[in-house]
Enzyme design. Sequence first.
Site, mmCIF file in Angstrom:
data_model
loop_
_atom_site.group_PDB
_atom_site.id
_atom_site.type_symbol
_atom_site.label_atom_id
_atom_site.label_comp_id
_atom_site.label_asym_id
_atom_site.label_seq_id
_atom_site.Cartn_x
_atom_site.Cartn_y
_atom_site.Cartn_z
ATOM 1 N N LYS A 133 30.884 -17.025 16.059
ATOM 2 C CA LYS A 133 29.754 -16.174 15.700
ATOM 3 C C LYS A 133 28.514 -16.572 16.480
ATOM 4 O O LYS A 133 27.852 -15.725 17.104
ATOM 5 C CB LYS A 133 29.463 -16.257 14.202
ATOM 6 C CG LYS A 133 28.353 -15.319 13.738
ATOM 7 C CD LYS A 133 27.930 -15.578 12.307
ATOM 8 C CE LYS A 133 26.974 -16.745 12.240
ATOM 9 N NZ LYS A 133 26.354 -16.915 10.904
ATOM 10 N N ASP A 151 29.124 -11.848 11.048
ATOM 11 C CA ASP A 151 28.497 -12.621 9.977
ATOM 12 C C ASP A 151 28.900 -12.029 8.629
ATOM 13 O O ASP A 151 29.761 -11.144 8.553
ATOM 14 C CB ASP A 151 26.977 -12.682 10.155
ATOM 15 C CG ASP A 151 26.280 -11.357 9.858
ATOM 16 O OD1 ASP A 151 26.960 -10.333 9.655
ATOM 17 O OD2 ASP A 151 25.033 -11.349 9.830
#
Length: 239
Positions: A133, A151
């Site tokens: 991420k 996320d």
Amino acid sequence: MATNRKRGSETRLGLVRRARKMNRILAETYPDAHCELDFTNPLELLVATILSAQCTDKRVNMVTPTLFAKYPTVEDYAAADRAEMEEIIKSTGFFRAKTNSIIGMAQAVCADHGGVVPNRLADLVKLPGVGRKTANVVLGNAFGVPGLTVDTHFQRLVRRFGWTEETDPVKIEHIVGELIPKREWTVFSHRVIWHGRRICHARRPACGVCPLAALCPSFGTGPTDAVEAAKLVRPGPFS
């Protein structure tokens, strides 16, 4: 108004078309969608993204001016006094672990990459405190390399959209990557995250004013009355 529909019989082609139409609507709804972390270079974004774990972007942006001024180079981070850094970033939470990650990341960048933040996913994810991420945030927003930022908002929304039932972030990244054109991955991530922060909340999504209502199988999860739903809409910036 839309109704809560199940899409178990949706074809692959139908899913792709629906996903891309939803992306177009999000693009019209959030034409200015962008990364809400403040930064001026890849190093600053990498540090800010590490700090953003379990913390709002707003809070991170309050801390980073002092942090960036004290540590303008990767060498400065690598040689930082741990206690001093912890004090600066304390309000972002998990400050000891984040200090370990930032100093370790900087030392690795100095040792393995000549003091320059790498621009490849394979290299970034090897740095302390940097997962896929974080790497995709840096690649997409600092280097212009398309990446999906999976996320918590992103995961929640693509499941609500009926695009996947997966809970593993890496699997979600690959599944969504096959639905949305690669060139749009970065900005699409921002659109979804903005939508999750502003309208499609975790507990009470503002379904009654959602621009995606007609295409969303989860319509009705939150209030469907437009007046009631409008009260739930939040302006940015957000976490």
